[in-house]
Design a protein around this motif. Structure first.
Motif, PDB file in Angstrom:
ATOM      1  N   GLY A  43      -6.572  -3.270  -8.461  1.00 16.39           N
ATOM      2  CA  GLY A  43      -6.786  -4.396  -7.563  1.00 16.39           C
ATOM      3  C   GLY A  43      -5.479  -5.166  -7.551  1.00 16.39           C
ATOM      4  O   GLY A  43      -4.881  -5.370  -8.614  1.00 16.39           O
ATOM      5  N   ALA A  44      -5.000  -5.563  -6.378  1.00 19.69           N
ATOM      6  CA  ALA A  44      -3.656  -6.145  -6.294  1.00 19.69           C
ATOM      7  C   ALA A  44      -3.581  -7.079  -5.095  1.00 19.69           C
ATOM      8  O   ALA A  44      -4.416  -7.001  -4.183  1.00 19.69           O
ATOM      9  CB  ALA A  44      -2.616  -5.034  -6.146  1.00 19.69           C
ATOM     10  N   PRO A  45      -2.574  -7.955  -5.052  1.00 18.44           N
ATOM     11  CA  PRO A  45      -2.314  -8.671  -3.806  1.00 18.44           C
ATOM     12  C   PRO A  45      -2.196  -7.641  -2.668  1.00 18.44           C
ATOM     13  O   PRO A  45      -1.672  -6.537  -2.888  1.00 18.44           O
ATOM     14  CB  PRO A  45      -0.962  -9.341  -4.069  1.00 18.44           C
ATOM     15  CG  PRO A  45      -0.893  -9.481  -5.560  1.00 18.44           C
ATOM     16  CD  PRO A  45      -1.607  -8.286  -6.112  1.00 18.44           C
ATOM     17  N   LYS A  46      -2.656  -8.014  -1.481  1.00 10.37           N
ATOM     18  CA  LYS A  46      -2.759  -7.016  -0.407  1.00 10.37           C
ATOM     19  C   LYS A  46      -1.409  -6.365  -0.100  1.00 10.37           C
ATOM     20  O   LYS A  46      -1.338  -5.157   0.129  1.00 10.37           O
ATOM     21  CB  LYS A  46      -3.351  -7.662   0.854  1.00 10.37           C
ATOM     22  CG  LYS A  46      -3.609  -6.638   1.953  1.00 10.37           C
ATOM     23  CD  LYS A  46      -4.396  -7.227   3.103  1.00 10.37           C
ATOM     24  CE  LYS A  46      -4.646  -6.202   4.206  1.00 10.37           C
ATOM     25  NZ  LYS A  46      -3.481  -5.457   4.656  1.00 10.37           N
ATOM     26  N   TRP A  47      -0.324  -7.161  -0.126  1.00 11.71           N
ATOM     27  CA  TRP A  47       0.981  -6.577   0.227  1.00 11.71           C
ATOM     28  C   TRP A  47       1.393  -5.511  -0.790  1.00 11.71           C
ATOM     29  O   TRP A  47       2.078  -4.546  -0.452  1.00 11.71           O
ATOM     30  CB  TRP A  47       2.047  -7.670   0.379  1.00 11.71           C
ATOM     31  CG  TRP A  47       2.264  -8.561  -0.816  1.00 11.71           C
ATOM     32  CD1 TRP A  47       1.569  -9.687  -1.143  1.00 11.71           C
ATOM     33  CD2 TRP A  47       3.242  -8.389  -1.855  1.00 11.71           C
ATOM     34  NE1 TRP A  47       2.050 -10.229  -2.313  1.00 11.71           N
ATOM     35  CE2 TRP A  47       3.077  -9.466  -2.771  1.00 11.71           C
ATOM     36  CE3 TRP A  47       4.245  -7.447  -2.099  1.00 11.71           C
ATOM     37  CZ2 TRP A  47       3.872  -9.612  -3.911  1.00 11.71           C
ATOM     38  CZ3 TRP A  47       5.042  -7.614  -3.229  1.00 11.71           C
ATOM     39  CH2 TRP A  47       4.847  -8.677  -4.127  1.00 11.71           C
ATOM     40  N   ILE A  48       0.946  -5.669  -2.036  1.00 11.40           N
ATOM     41  CA  ILE A  48       1.265  -4.646  -3.048  1.00 11.40           C
ATOM     42  C   ILE A  48       0.354  -3.429  -2.867  1.00 11.40           C
ATOM     43  O   ILE A  48       0.812  -2.278  -2.928  1.00 11.40           O
ATOM     44  CB  ILE A  48       1.126  -5.234  -4.471  1.00 11.40           C
ATOM     45  CG1 ILE A  48       2.168  -6.341  -4.688  1.00 11.40           C
ATOM     46  CG2 ILE A  48       1.263  -4.135  -5.528  1.00 11.40           C
ATOM     47  CD1 ILE A  48       2.128  -6.997  -6.058  1.00 11.40           C
ATOM     48  N   ALA A  49      -0.926  -3.685  -2.604  1.00 11.23           N
ATOM     49  CA  ALA A  49      -1.859  -2.564  -2.365  1.00 11.23           C
ATOM     50  C   ALA A  49      -1.375  -1.731  -1.174  1.00 11.23           C
ATOM     51  O   ALA A  49      -1.366  -0.490  -1.226  1.00 11.23           O
ATOM     52  CB  ALA A  49      -3.271  -3.103  -2.123  1.00 11.23           C
ATOM     53  N   ASP A  50      -0.940  -2.404  -0.111  1.00 17.16           N
ATOM     54  CA  ASP A  50      -0.459  -1.673   1.075  1.00 17.16           C
ATOM     55  C   ASP A  50       0.772  -0.821   0.731  1.00 17.16           C
ATOM     56  O   ASP A  50       0.909   0.318   1.186  1.00 17.16           O
ATOM     57  CB  ASP A  50      -0.084  -2.664   2.193  1.00 17.16           C
ATOM     58  CG  ASP A  50      -1.319  -3.327   2.808  1.00 17.16           C
ATOM     59  OD1 ASP A  50      -2.432  -2.793   2.614  1.00 17.16           O
ATOM     60  OD2 ASP A  50      -1.160  -4.378   3.463  1.00 17.16           O
ATOM     61  N   ALA A  51       1.665  -1.386  -0.079  1.00 12.16           N
ATOM     62  CA  ALA A  51       2.881  -0.650  -0.446  1.00 12.16           C
ATOM     63  C   ALA A  51       2.527   0.577  -1.295  1.00 12.16           C
ATOM     64  O   ALA A  51       3.107   1.660  -1.111  1.00 12.16           O
ATOM     65  CB  ALA A  51       3.836  -1.568  -1.205  1.00 12.16           C
ATOM     66  N   CYS A  52       1.569   0.407  -2.199  1.00  3.59           N
ATOM     67  CA  CYS A  52       1.164   1.547  -3.042  1.00  3.59           C
ATOM     68  C   CYS A  52       0.488   2.629  -2.213  1.00  3.59           C
ATOM     69  O   CYS A  52       0.660   3.829  -2.453  1.00  3.59           O
ATOM     70  CB  CYS A  52       0.239   1.067  -4.168  1.00  3.59           C
ATOM     71  SG  CYS A  52       1.127   0.097  -5.404  1.00  3.59           S
ATOM     72  N   SER A  53      -0.292   2.204  -1.215  1.00  7.57           N
ATOM     73  CA  SER A  53      -0.933   3.165  -0.310  1.00  7.57           C
ATOM     74  C   SER A  53       0.115   3.969   0.446  1.00  7.57           C
ATOM     75  O   SER A  53      -0.028   5.176   0.665  1.00  7.57           O
ATOM     76  CB  SER A  53      -1.737   2.384   0.731  1.00  7.57           C
ATOM     77  OG  SER A  53      -3.067   2.577   0.567  1.00  7.57           O
ATOM     78  N   LYS A  54       1.169   3.284   0.844  1.00  2.00           N
ATOM     79  CA  LYS A  54       2.242   3.957   1.596  1.00  2.00           C
ATOM     80  C   LYS A  54       2.881   5.045   0.711  1.00  2.00           C
ATOM     81  O   LYS A  54       3.098   6.174   1.163  1.00  2.00           O
ATOM     82  CB  LYS A  54       3.268   2.908   2.017  1.00  2.00           C
ATOM     83  CG  LYS A  54       4.385   3.415   2.884  1.00  2.00           C
ATOM     84  CD  LYS A  54       5.273   2.243   3.305  1.00  2.00           C
ATOM     85  CE  LYS A  54       6.500   2.717   4.057  1.00  2.00           C
ATOM     86  NZ  LYS A  54       7.459   1.619   4.260  1.00  2.00           N
ATOM     87  N   ILE A  55       3.179   4.686  -0.537  1.00  2.00           N
ATOM     88  CA  ILE A  55       3.755   5.669  -1.473  1.00  2.00           C
ATOM     89  C   ILE A  55       2.787   6.839  -1.661  1.00  2.00           C
ATOM     90  O   ILE A  55       3.156   8.010  -1.533  1.00  2.00           O
ATOM     91  CB  ILE A  55       3.990   5.014  -2.865  1.00  2.00           C
ATOM     92  CG1 ILE A  55       4.972   3.857  -2.778  1.00  2.00           C
ATOM     93  CG2 ILE A  55       4.374   6.062  -3.910  1.00  2.00           C
ATOM     94  CD1 ILE A  55       6.405   4.173  -3.025  1.00  2.00           C
ATOM     95  N   GLN A  56       1.529   6.492  -1.939  1.00  2.00           N
ATOM     96  CA  GLN A  56       0.537   7.540  -2.227  1.00  2.00           C
ATOM     97  C   GLN A  56       0.305   8.452  -1.019  1.00  2.00           C
ATOM     98  O   GLN A  56       0.058   9.645  -1.154  1.00  2.00           O
ATOM     99  CB  GLN A  56      -0.767   6.871  -2.684  1.00  2.00           C
ATOM    100  CG  GLN A  56      -1.840   7.847  -3.123  1.00  2.00           C
ATOM    101  CD  GLN A  56      -2.927   7.164  -3.937  1.00  2.00           C
ATOM    102  OE1 GLN A  56      -2.652   6.588  -4.984  1.00  2.00           O
ATOM    103  NE2 GLN A  56      -4.155   7.232  -3.487  1.00  2.00           N
ATOM    104  N   GLY A  57       0.435   7.862   0.177  1.00  2.00           N
ATOM    105  CA  GLY A  57       0.255   8.637   1.397  1.00  2.00           C
ATOM    106  C   GLY A  57       1.299   9.734   1.555  1.00  2.00           C
ATOM    107  O   GLY A  57       1.070  10.748   2.213  1.00  2.00           O
TER     108      GLY A  57
END
Ligand code: PMP
Ligand code: GLU
Length: 415
Positions: free
Chosen positions: A271-285
């Protein structure tokens, strides 16, 4: 007498005698340390394959099977056709269940779009390292620390800044130590509670005292690894992310591996601030996409069902902790801690340093652990891998019979 240690070839080890490998492999991988926990368990397996009766207390993994209702949910998901790619951050239904779990158990507010499900909490931490760190950014790591933190930070270009606590303070760092380590290059603070490798559990008051220090440093974010949350022998697990002054700067890591005995399923989350969650999703994608589809369906069942099976495992671990501490107390020179969680003890063995045992001089924790593997056929992990060379780690996620036999052998080898 000269003592020759058995030093096997580990499958993941790079052959430094191979000139092509050395010339062509990346600096990144050449400089990367292998995971000591995984290395030790492989050495135990190798020795066992040679016909020796080896007891491995090296890998941190519950010896229990995944509870039946969770396995049933995965089977049903397969039969229902959940066999396709999932959204990169995870199925919405699972992120909703995790959001409810964070509120229910931890008083944390992470909306589903602030949650990323990954192939294990290890990947969650790796995503963060790649998403947040630039070359030279400092990451304060509370030591003793879990082996992989150090290397994952370095892989992201970060500089680990280790602050260390010893057995006399139950392996917990103080607010003053934390304050003294912060610089204008500090980007993250990273720690686990309950802690791997010590089993220490920070109380809410202790966590909030650390958070008070961080409150003034607005550029610093915290990664709080709570994967052992449910294996806690104190009254209540506390989350640093519930501190009102820093809650928007805390990334909370958790996963299915430990509390639900699902190590092989590879399911972790943050669980993270949204801007960090979005960045991690980008990497994972770009790396792995969403975690396994039917496993995610089973994780919903695990998180939303009665936690009885989880607490039954915790109670079994608590009984084993008592047994292990009692058996260790009978070994002269061994000073064990009294952990409040996880399934590790982390005894101080500095008494043995400089001593010669059956012709072998013990200079550090690695010598000590290799000696135990060779002499007692018991695999444990050297404290140096966790940033604490004066200690070693025993994982007591093993049967009572194995624990009795293993510690009996250790005692004999050290006599
Ligand atoms: N954090 C800690 C402290 C751990 O001990 C582990 C165990 N491997 C992990 C993260 C990673 O767990 P997993 O990748 O299995 O979810
Ligand atoms: N976390 C476990 C340990 O510390 C599993 C091994 C690993 O992932 O390194 O032993």
């Amino acid at each position: 007498m000269h003592f020759i240690f058995y030093r096997p070839l580990i499958f993941a080890q790079i052959d430094t005698m191979n000139p092509i490998a050395i010339q062509l492999l990346s600096d990144r991988v050449l400089e990367l340390e292998e995971s000591a926990t995984i290395k030790m368990s492989q050495m135990a397996r190798d020795l066992r394959d040679k016909g020796h009766s080896v007891i491995s207390l090296s890998l941190g993994e519950p010896d229990f099977d995944t509870p039946a209702h969770i396995k049933e949910a995965a089977k049903k998901a397969l039969d229902d056709g959940f066999t396709k790619y999932t959204p990169v951050p995870g199925l919405l239904e699972l992120r909703q269940a995790i959001s409810r779990k964070f509120k229910r158990d931890n008083n944390l507010d992470y909306a589903p779009d602030q949650i990323v499900v990954s192939n294990g909490a290890k990947q969650s931490i790796a995503n963060l390292s790649l998403a947040l760190l630039n070359e030279g950014d400092e990451v304060i790591i509370l030591a003793p620390y879990w082996v992989s933190y150090f290397e994952i930070v370095r892989l992201g270009g970060g500089v680990p800044v280790v602050i260390k606590a010893g057995i006399e303070s139950d392996f917990k760092v103080s607010p003053d130590q934390l304050a003294g380590a912060i610089t204008d290059r500090t980007k993250l603070v990273l720690f686990s509670s309950p802690c791997n490798p010590t089993g220490s559990v920070y109380t809410k008051e202790e966590l909030f005292a650390l958070a008070d220090v961080l409150q003034a440093h607005e550029q610093v974010h915290v990664i709080s690894d709570e994967i052992y949350e449910y294996i806690n022998f104190t009254d209540k697990h506390a989350s640093i992310g519930s501190h009102p002054g820093i809650k928007d700067r805390v990334i909370t890591i958790n996963g299915m591996s430990k509390g639900f005995a699902m190590t092989g399923w590879r399911l972790g989350y943050m669980g993270a601030p949204k801007w960090i969650a979005d960045a991690c999703s980008k990497i994972q994608g770009q790396f792995t996409s969403g975690a396994t589809s039917f496993g995610q369906m089973a994780a919903i069942t695990a998180l939303e069902s009665d936690l009885g099976p989880t607490y039954a495992m915790r109670d079994a671990f608590r009984k084993r902790r008592e047994l292990v501490i009692e058996l260790l107390s009978e070994i002269p020179g061994m000073e064990s801690n009294h952990p409040d969680g996880a399934f590790y003890v982390f005894p101080d063995i500095s008494f043995f340093f400089g001593k010669t045992l059956r012709g072998y001089k013990i200079n550090n924790s690695e010598d000590f652990c290799l000696y135990l593997l060779q002499e007692a056929h018991v695999a444990v992990v050297e404290g140096s891998a966790f940033g604490a060379d004066q200690c070693f780690r025993i994982s007591y996620a093993a049967s009572e019979a194995d624990l009795r036999e293993a510690i009996g052998r250790i005692k004999a080898a050290l006599a």
